[in-house]
Design a protein around this motif. Sequence first.
Motif, PDB file in Angstrom:
ATOM      1  N   THR A  17      55.224 126.757  83.406  1.00 30.71           N
ATOM      2  CA  THR A  17      56.209 127.034  82.379  1.00 30.71           C
ATOM      3  C   THR A  17      57.016 128.279  82.749  1.00 30.71           C
ATOM      4  O   THR A  17      56.545 129.139  83.492  1.00 30.71           O
ATOM      5  CB  THR A  17      55.527 127.257  81.020  1.00 30.71           C
ATOM      6  OG1 THR A  17      56.500 127.696  80.066  1.00 30.71           O
ATOM      7  CG2 THR A  17      54.464 128.320  81.110  1.00 30.71           C
ATOM      8  N   ASP A  18      58.222 128.389  82.235  1.00 38.41           N
ATOM      9  CA  ASP A  18      59.057 129.559  82.507  1.00 38.41           C
ATOM     10  C   ASP A  18      58.400 130.847  82.023  1.00 38.41           C
ATOM     11  O   ASP A  18      58.671 131.925  82.555  1.00 38.41           O
ATOM     12  CB  ASP A  18      60.430 129.401  81.844  1.00 38.41           C
ATOM     13  CG  ASP A  18      61.290 128.338  82.519  1.00 38.41           C
ATOM     14  OD1 ASP A  18      60.968 127.978  83.669  1.00 38.41           O
ATOM     15  OD2 ASP A  18      62.261 127.871  81.899  1.00 38.41           O
ATOM     16  N   LYS A  19      57.533 130.732  81.025  1.00 38.69           N
ATOM     17  CA  LYS A  19      56.858 131.929  80.510  1.00 38.69           C
ATOM     18  C   LYS A  19      55.902 132.531  81.533  1.00 38.69           C
ATOM     19  O   LYS A  19      55.478 133.679  81.392  1.00 38.69           O
ATOM     20  CB  LYS A  19      56.102 131.596  79.220  1.00 38.69           C
ATOM     21  CG  LYS A  19      56.996 131.071  78.091  1.00 38.69           C
ATOM     22  CD  LYS A  19      56.170 130.804  76.843  1.00 38.69           C
ATOM     23  CE  LYS A  19      57.008 130.131  75.767  1.00 38.69           C
ATOM     24  NZ  LYS A  19      57.368 128.736  76.122  1.00 38.69           N
ATOM     25  N   ALA A  20      55.573 131.768  82.559  1.00 35.88           N
ATOM     26  CA  ALA A  20      54.659 132.260  83.592  1.00 35.88           C
ATOM     27  C   ALA A  20      55.210 133.490  84.292  1.00 35.88           C
ATOM     28  O   ALA A  20      54.450 134.326  84.797  1.00 35.88           O
ATOM     29  CB  ALA A  20      54.383 131.159  84.610  1.00 35.88           C
ATOM     30  N   LYS A  21      56.544 133.631  84.307  1.00 37.20           N
ATOM     31  CA  LYS A  21      57.149 134.789  84.985  1.00 37.20           C
ATOM     32  C   LYS A  21      56.831 136.100  84.274  1.00 37.20           C
ATOM     33  O   LYS A  21      57.008 137.186  84.839  1.00 37.20           O
ATOM     34  CB  LYS A  21      58.659 134.612  85.093  1.00 37.20           C
ATOM     35  CG  LYS A  21      59.409 134.662  83.779  1.00 37.20           C
ATOM     36  CD  LYS A  21      60.910 134.491  83.998  1.00 37.20           C
ATOM     37  CE  LYS A  21      61.687 134.572  82.683  1.00 37.20           C
ATOM     38  NZ  LYS A  21      61.361 133.467  81.762  1.00 37.20           N
ATOM     39  N   ASN A  22      56.353 136.019  83.039  1.00 37.40           N
ATOM     40  CA  ASN A  22      56.009 137.228  82.275  1.00 37.40           C
ATOM     41  C   ASN A  22      54.626 137.772  82.637  1.00 37.40           C
ATOM     42  O   ASN A  22      54.222 138.812  82.125  1.00 37.40           O
ATOM     43  CB  ASN A  22      56.041 136.940  80.771  1.00 37.40           C
ATOM     44  CG  ASN A  22      57.414 136.494  80.294  1.00 37.40           C
ATOM     45  OD1 ASN A  22      58.428 136.925  80.840  1.00 37.40           O
ATOM     46  ND2 ASN A  22      57.449 135.631  79.293  1.00 37.40           N
ATOM     47  N   TYR A  23      53.920 137.069  83.512  1.00 38.78           N
ATOM     48  CA  TYR A  23      52.539 137.442  83.809  1.00 38.78           C
ATOM     49  C   TYR A  23      52.293 137.533  85.313  1.00 38.78           C
ATOM     50  O   TYR A  23      52.946 136.869  86.112  1.00 38.78           O
ATOM     51  CB  TYR A  23      51.578 136.419  83.184  1.00 38.78           C
ATOM     52  CG  TYR A  23      51.704 136.386  81.679  1.00 38.78           C
ATOM     53  CD1 TYR A  23      50.973 137.258  80.883  1.00 38.78           C
ATOM     54  CD2 TYR A  23      52.608 135.522  81.064  1.00 38.78           C
ATOM     55  CE1 TYR A  23      51.129 137.265  79.506  1.00 38.78           C
ATOM     56  CE2 TYR A  23      52.769 135.524  79.687  1.00 38.78           C
ATOM     57  CZ  TYR A  23      52.026 136.396  78.916  1.00 38.78           C
ATOM     58  OH  TYR A  23      52.193 136.411  77.550  1.00 38.78           O
ATOM     59  N   THR A  24      51.340 138.382  85.665  1.00 37.42           N
ATOM     60  CA  THR A  24      50.930 138.570  87.052  1.00 37.42           C
ATOM     61  C   THR A  24      49.414 138.645  87.096  1.00 37.42           C
ATOM     62  O   THR A  24      48.746 138.627  86.052  1.00 37.42           O
ATOM     63  CB  THR A  24      51.507 139.874  87.634  1.00 37.42           C
ATOM     64  OG1 THR A  24      50.910 140.984  86.953  1.00 37.42           O
ATOM     65  CG2 THR A  24      53.018 139.928  87.484  1.00 37.42           C
ATOM     66  N   ALA A  25      48.867 138.792  88.301  1.00 37.24           N
ATOM     67  CA  ALA A  25      47.413 138.934  88.438  1.00 37.24           C
ATOM     68  C   ALA A  25      46.905 140.179  87.721  1.00 37.24           C
ATOM     69  O   ALA A  25      45.781 140.203  87.217  1.00 37.24           O
ATOM     70  CB  ALA A  25      47.038 138.990  89.911  1.00 37.24           C
ATOM     71  N   ASP A  26      47.714 141.213  87.662  1.00 36.33           N
ATOM     72  CA  ASP A  26      47.311 142.465  87.036  1.00 36.33           C
ATOM     73  C   ASP A  26      47.754 142.581  85.583  1.00 36.33           C
ATOM     74  O   ASP A  26      47.335 143.482  84.870  1.00 36.33           O
ATOM     75  CB  ASP A  26      47.880 143.655  87.820  1.00 36.33           C
ATOM     76  CG  ASP A  26      47.343 143.705  89.238  1.00 36.33           C
ATOM     77  OD1 ASP A  26      46.153 143.379  89.426  1.00 36.33           O
ATOM     78  OD2 ASP A  26      48.114 144.052  90.147  1.00 36.33           O
ATOM     79  N   LYS A  27      48.609 141.672  85.156  1.00 39.15           N
ATOM     80  CA  LYS A  27      49.099 141.672  83.776  1.00 39.15           C
ATOM     81  C   LYS A  27      49.049 140.241  83.266  1.00 39.15           C
ATOM     82  O   LYS A  27      50.009 139.486  83.364  1.00 39.15           O
ATOM     83  CB  LYS A  27      50.533 142.202  83.717  1.00 39.15           C
ATOM     84  CG  LYS A  27      51.122 142.234  82.314  1.00 39.15           C
ATOM     85  CD  LYS A  27      52.627 142.481  82.359  1.00 39.15           C
ATOM     86  CE  LYS A  27      53.241 142.294  80.971  1.00 39.15           C
ATOM     87  NZ  LYS A  27      54.716 142.364  81.012  1.00 39.15           N
ATOM     88  N   ASN A  28      47.890 139.872  82.749  1.00 38.43           N
ATOM     89  CA  ASN A  28      47.719 138.468  82.382  1.00 38.43           C
ATOM     90  C   ASN A  28      47.049 138.258  81.026  1.00 38.43           C
ATOM     91  O   ASN A  28      46.619 137.161  80.699  1.00 38.43           O
ATOM     92  CB  ASN A  28      46.943 137.721  83.467  1.00 38.43           C
ATOM     93  CG  ASN A  28      45.605 138.383  83.778  1.00 38.43           C
ATOM     94  OD1 ASN A  28      45.082 139.159  82.978  1.00 38.43           O
ATOM     95  ND2 ASN A  28      45.055 138.072  84.940  1.00 38.43           N
ATOM     96  N   SER A  29      46.963 139.310  80.228  1.00 39.68           N
ATOM     97  CA  SER A  29      46.334 139.204  78.915  1.00 39.68           C
ATOM     98  C   SER A  29      47.350 138.741  77.870  1.00 39.68           C
ATOM     99  O   SER A  29      48.489 139.215  77.844  1.00 39.68           O
ATOM    100  CB  SER A  29      45.750 140.556  78.505  1.00 39.68           C
ATOM    101  OG  SER A  29      45.191 140.490  77.196  1.00 39.68           O
ATOM    102  N   VAL A  30      46.925 137.812  77.007  1.00 42.84           N
ATOM    103  CA  VAL A  30      47.758 137.311  75.925  1.00 42.84           C
ATOM    104  C   VAL A  30      47.125 137.706  74.593  1.00 42.84           C
ATOM    105  O   VAL A  30      45.983 137.330  74.308  1.00 42.84           O
ATOM    106  CB  VAL A  30      47.908 135.779  75.994  1.00 42.84           C
ATOM    107  CG1 VAL A  30      48.797 135.277  74.852  1.00 42.84           C
ATOM    108  CG2 VAL A  30      48.474 135.349  77.339  1.00 42.84           C
ATOM    109  N   SER A  31      47.842 138.458  73.783  1.00 46.59           N
ATOM    110  CA  SER A  31      47.315 138.871  72.485  1.00 46.59           C
ATOM    111  C   SER A  31      47.440 137.729  71.488  1.00 46.59           C
ATOM    112  O   SER A  31      48.249 136.796  71.664  1.00 46.59           O
ATOM    113  CB  SER A  31      48.081 140.091  71.961  1.00 46.59           C
ATOM    114  OG  SER A  31      49.415 139.742  71.640  1.00 46.59           O
ATOM    115  N   LEU A  32      46.661 137.795  70.417  1.00 45.51           N
ATOM    116  CA  LEU A  32      46.714 136.754  69.400  1.00 45.51           C
ATOM    117  C   LEU A  32      48.081 136.728  68.715  1.00 45.51           C
ATOM    118  O   LEU A  32      48.517 135.684  68.221  1.00 45.51           O
ATOM    119  CB  LEU A  32      45.601 136.970  68.369  1.00 45.51           C
ATOM    120  CG  LEU A  32      44.174 136.843  68.907  1.00 45.51           C
ATOM    121  CD1 LEU A  32      43.164 137.037  67.782  1.00 45.51           C
ATOM    122  CD2 LEU A  32      43.959 135.493  69.579  1.00 45.51           C
TER     123      LEU A  32
END
Length: 349
Positions: free
Chosen positions: A250-265
Amino acid sequence: MNRLARPLARRSAARTLIAAVACATLLAGCGGAADDKGTETKPKSGDAAAAAFPVSLTNAWGTTKVDKKPLKVATVSDGDTDIALALGIVPVITPDAEDGGPVPEYKQRAITKLGAGKLKTYDDTDGTDFEAIAAEAPDVILGMNTWSMETEYAKLAPIAPVVTYTDKKHADTLTWQERLRNAAKALGMKDEAEKVIAANEKATADAAAAHPEFKGKTYTYAVVHPEQLTFMSYADQDPGVFEQLGLRKTDKAKNYTADKNSVSLENLDQLDADVLLMTYPFGDNGLLSASELESNKVFQSLGAVKGKHYAVIPSENTLSSAVAYPDALSAPWVVEKLTPILAKAVAGR
């Protein structure tokens, strides 16, 4: 990889709780890292079907020399055991990756096919049992899938030639194909390794062809770890089985990396895609349960959830672990088990 030390490992939760940092080979199948090329003696004849011996392979700690074709192979990780089994070799001793529990289906199939009954194992609760390995007098020791080699190489090398990676960083970056090929060099089984790779690739290609509806569908793959909900299919993550079957990130994947991959509720909307895939490998030790997440109003509002394009990849049968850490033995089984799950999710059933 050595599944003794990673979050989606086939181990008890107490022995697998680790920070949710996605390693470079998560979801990895056919792409990715540079090959782990060693210095190898040339075959003495034109027959490329079998490596000539002796074979010398450079590794990160020295040189491994195998004087003659090995007959007795020991392994120091579950992934190395799978390499041996995929090549048709029954190891003389392996770590007890299941802690005495049931053997995963794909591994049991291989063991049964080879007529091995039950593998001889050592208790690796406290690490590699060097004495148990030495007692079996192996011809070689496979260590292509372990993070412990830096501390263990000096203890393993006096026992038998150790087949491992050429660079310490390759503990994280090599694909299962590269690990298989490098092990096969030392075993004189290069042709056999290529046949295994070709068969696995065919299984994936056949599944993709049978499900053209997968092609182009976006997906998110998320894992509930003990300390966070992790966006695993981030943009730079190596393409893996989902993408080999035709899906795309998904395009939202660009918002995350190996070091920044946490999703808050509060930001669960980041998970939305044509297909949403979740897994809960830590059970009661996870940040939240499936029922807790599925009762969340934001989660319920996701298009994938409302359209029934949402599925849970089970961990009880080791599928989530095998998806995360594919190897030569598990890869076709992953496709076999994952394809019907994806088909239902894509169809909204």
